[in-house]
Design a protein around this motif. Structure first.
Motif: not given
Length: 449
Positions: A189-197, A210-215, A217-225
């Motif tokens: 789910w990408q509700p707006k530019r720069g925001e991905t879940y 739902t989990a927010r995809v975040v950078e 340390d130069g890789r991808l993880g997630y937060t705000s479950v």
């Protein structure tokens, strides 16, 4: 840290709302199905075999990545469970095979990749990339793979970029994860530019997250479950209460999910119940709506421990189901037309067909189809995941649908082994068969700005 929604609907509040509703409101009727149309495919991927020799590869869910400039370089990415991932070109030729490796975590286990979807235009290490997001059942987490912008022309189209030690999505510790009620279905789910879940379902439970995809340390993880528990029991028009039958300790799970990127509406297939519509973020926008029900909705079954099967208590019972989805309701995806128009496509695994609904309004059913093999390809059976795009890709100038097929059969397939694969179907042919619209403009799908 997990944030349980303050406004989220618990199983009690969602179920109570459904129980309080009149039968017509809670369970809307659908039109007569009629015979599904027949479309064809002559393009299918090589067979995957779920045995030791085949790397325990069992196909499940596809995603279509659309190349921004050269559609012939678009690729299809599929999950093969313990067999990892496969990448195919527009002619269904294998370009890459990735093993289901151990997750980058201290308490790691080898992966089991269940579902996949595409996140476009994510900023990572100072550059903008497209990413395949994958649910890993054995580690109850998300895995991330950057897509080479060359697509089908790349030597290695996918490269993993999962950050270390990401939290479990549904479980408190490794011991609980090993019970395997873990990350299952998935949609981006990408509700707006720069925001991905990522929207994720839980195996053997009715929880959505739902989990927010975040950078990281130069890789991808997630937060705000954030989590929402959906109903597992339903009051029927005859006054009885019904729960889908399953083995002890297992609730009626969801798998196939898809997000309308324009409206923020989530479509979620509860396998033994039917197709739901609810608004994102989870817990916002009113009560979830059960759009359509599986055919045996409301039929009371009993679980037989010896056969490990559910059998009707009354073999003559007719239930209160719909007439388009035969359990399991599985894969879901969205075909984007102009504005709010388009279609929601759902695989009806139990009768080897696909149901199509309007994307707008009350999601009225508009038809159904089955896929027949041609020129050496076999018929599509038992479809699990599916993916569709309105964009021209390769020789599919009016769009493409890719669907899982199980069992795979044919003269080149070892029928003594458990074989699966994926079939490519022209959206143009589906549209012609069902009198649907074809609109290939990039702007219809908000991911292609």
């Amino acid at each position: 840290m997990t944030h349980i929604l303050k406004a989220a609907l618990s199983v009690g509040t969602v179920a109570a709302a459904l129980l309080a509703a009149s039968p017509a409101t809670a369970f809307p009727a659908v039109g007569h199905r009629g015979d599904p149309a027949v479309v064809t495919t002559d393009n299918e991927t090589p067979a995957l075999y779920d045995d030791e020799e085949g790397g325990n590869a069992s196909g499940d869910d596809p995603a279509i990545w659309v190349h921004p400039k050269d559609s012939h370089r678009s690729i299809v990415i599929v999950t093969a469970k313990e067999g990892g991932l496969r990448v195919y070109d527009m002619r269904s030729r294998e370009l890459q095979s990735l093993a289901a490796t151990e997750a980058p975590r201290a308490d790691t286990a080898k992966g089991r990749y269940n579902n996949v979807d595409i996140a476009y235009d994510i900023t990572l290490a100072g550059r903008v990339v497209d990413v395949a997001v994958v649910s890993d059942r054995y580690n109850d987490q998300l895995r991330f793979f950057v897509i080479d912008p060359a697509g089908a022309a790349a030597r290695t189209p996918l490269t993993e970029v999962t950050a270390a030690d990401q939290r479990f999505l549904f479980n408190p510790d490794r011991k609980a994860v090993d019970e395997e009620h873990t990350a299952y279905g998935l949609a981006v789910w990408q509700p707006k530019r720069g925001e991905t879940y990522a929207v994720v379902t839980q195996e053997g439970a009715t929880t959505l997250a739902t989990a927010r995809v975040v950078e990281v340390d130069g890789r991808l993880g997630y937060t705000s479950v954030k989590k929402l528990t959906m109903p597992s029991t339903f009051k029927l028009p005859d006054g009885s209460t019904w729960s889908p039958c399953a083995e002890p300790g297992v609730l009626p799970q969801f798998e196939g999910v898809a997000v309308d990127q324009k409206s923020g509406v989530l479509y979620a297939a509860q396998e033994d119940v039917g197709l739901w519509r609810l608004r994102l973020p989870l817990g916002s926008g009113g009560q979830p709506t059960l759009i359509d029900k599986v055919t045996d909705f409301g039929i009371h079954d009993a679980y037989d421990e010896e056969s490990e099967e559910c059998r009707p208590i009354d073999p003559k019972a007719k239930g209160f189901g719909g007439n388009r989805l035969t359990a399991d309701a599985e894969g879901v995806d969205i075909y984007y037309g102009p504005g709010s128009t388009g279609y929601v496509i759902v695989s009806s695994q139990g009768d080897d067909t696909f149901a199509v609904y309007d994307r707008q309004g009350k999601n009225a059913p508009v038809g159904g189809f089955r896929v027949k093999g041609a020129k050496g390809a076999d018929d599509v059976n038992g479809s699990d995941g599916l993916a569709v795009t309105n964009r021209p890709v390769g020789d599919y100038r009016r769009g493409l649908l890719v669907t899982h097929d199980e069992p795979e059969s044919g003269p080149d397939v070892d029928d003594e082994r458990d074989a699966t694969n994926f079939s490519y179907v022209s959206w143009g042919e589906i549209a012609d068969a069902l009198s649907l619209k074809v609109t290939t403009k990039a702007g219809n799908d908000p991911r292609f700005r």
